[in-house]
Design an enzyme around this catalytic site. Structure first.
Site, PDB file in Angstrom:
ATOM      1  N   LYS A  54      -8.877   2.235   7.297  1.00  0.00           N
ATOM      2  CA  LYS A  54      -7.001   2.280   6.295  1.00  0.00           C
ATOM      3  C   LYS A  54      -5.830   1.508   7.215  1.00  0.00           C
ATOM      4  O   LYS A  54      -5.544   0.515   7.129  1.00  0.00           O
ATOM      5  CB  LYS A  54      -7.088   2.490   4.773  1.00  0.00           C
ATOM      6  CG  LYS A  54      -6.260   2.265   4.127  1.00  0.00           C
ATOM      7  CD  LYS A  54      -6.079   2.949   3.015  1.00  0.00           C
ATOM      8  CE  LYS A  54      -4.610   4.451   3.461  1.00  0.00           C
ATOM      9  NZ  LYS A  54      -3.605   3.608   3.261  1.00  0.00           N
ATOM     10  N   ASP A 108      -6.377   0.106   0.125  1.00  0.00           N
ATOM     11  CA  ASP A 108      -5.333   1.283   0.034  1.00  0.00           C
ATOM     12  C   ASP A 108      -5.583   1.326  -1.920  1.00  0.00           C
ATOM     13  O   ASP A 108      -6.676   0.390  -2.459  1.00  0.00           O
ATOM     14  CB  ASP A 108      -4.377   1.307  -0.456  1.00  0.00           C
ATOM     15  CG  ASP A 108      -3.351   0.180  -1.139  1.00  0.00           C
ATOM     16  OD1 ASP A 108      -4.685  -0.870  -1.464  1.00  0.00           O
ATOM     17  OD2 ASP A 108      -2.356   0.298  -0.846  1.00  0.00           O
TER      18      ASP A 108
END
Length: 213
Positions: free
Chosen positions: A135, A153
């Site tokens: 991420k 996210d």
């Protein structure tokens, strides 16, 4: 939120998305030191908020290039950053690795990759780059204008789940699951007719009401 809601919001903020992407692309023209500060921002943003990470980077940038772990920890603590112990070690270890691996010529290193996924793996799968998984590796590269990465996210995943693009709102805990969700988002992007990189910003905006790097 429905797909129609998403399309309506896209029309409303498309120009903002484009201007933000132009800012990302321009960020790559900065110095290697400023590129490293962007990496620090992503290390600090994990599990916290973008605004907190931005404020913290501003507070520590005077020491971030020379501080040892103890000094970095004190700087983060003074900035009232919650995870000051572990993130101090992450920043210093990553900084020293980049000096050893590429002479801190970070931009040159980034441009050396012809495969966009290998570029991300250099950060996400590298044990010497601390605090950066898939991420935040995607986050870092996106913020420098590189395309083809999803920042999965909670806001983006929740948005995808609400419109039925993915079957679960759980965040991916493995590389395999992250890449699978990213592929599902790309499929949804194609069906929706909205550019994949623009969709990432749109999904974030749909939950937060703003676009922050």
């Amino acid at each position: 939120m429905t797909i129609n809601d998403l399309k309506k919001t896209y029309k409303e903020i498309q120009s903002k998305i484009h201007s933000t992407q132009a800012e990302f692309k321009e960020a790559f023209n900065r110095s290697d030191e400023e590129i490293f500060l962007e990496l620090c921002f992503c290390i600090l943003a994990a599990g916290t908020s973008a605004r907190l990470a931005l404020n913290t980077v501003e507070r520590i940038k005077c020491v971030v290039f020379d501080a040892d772990p103890d000094e970095m920890q004190r700087a983060l603590k003074a900035a009232r950053y919650r995870f000051h112990t572990v993130r101090a070690e992450y920043i210093v270890t990553t900084r020293e690795f980049l000096h050893a691996d590429c002479g801190f010529r970070i931009k040159e290193k980034l441009l050396s990759f012809t495969d966009i996924f290998k570029r991300r793996e250099y950060f996400a799968d590298n044990k010497s780059v601390r605090g950066i998984g898939y991420k935040e590796g995607s986050h870092f590269l996106r913020n420098l204008g590189f395309k083809g990465y999803a920042i999965l996210d909670k806001h983006v995943i929740n948005s995808l789940y609400e419109v039925g693009a993915v079957e679960s709102d759980k965040r991916p805990s493995t590389k395999k699951r992250y890449l699978a969700l990213e592929a599902e988002m790309k499929t949804f992007s194609d069906k929706l007719g909205i550019d994949f990189d623009e969709l990432d910003l749109l999904l974030w905006y749909s939950k937060t009401g703003e676009i922050i790097k």
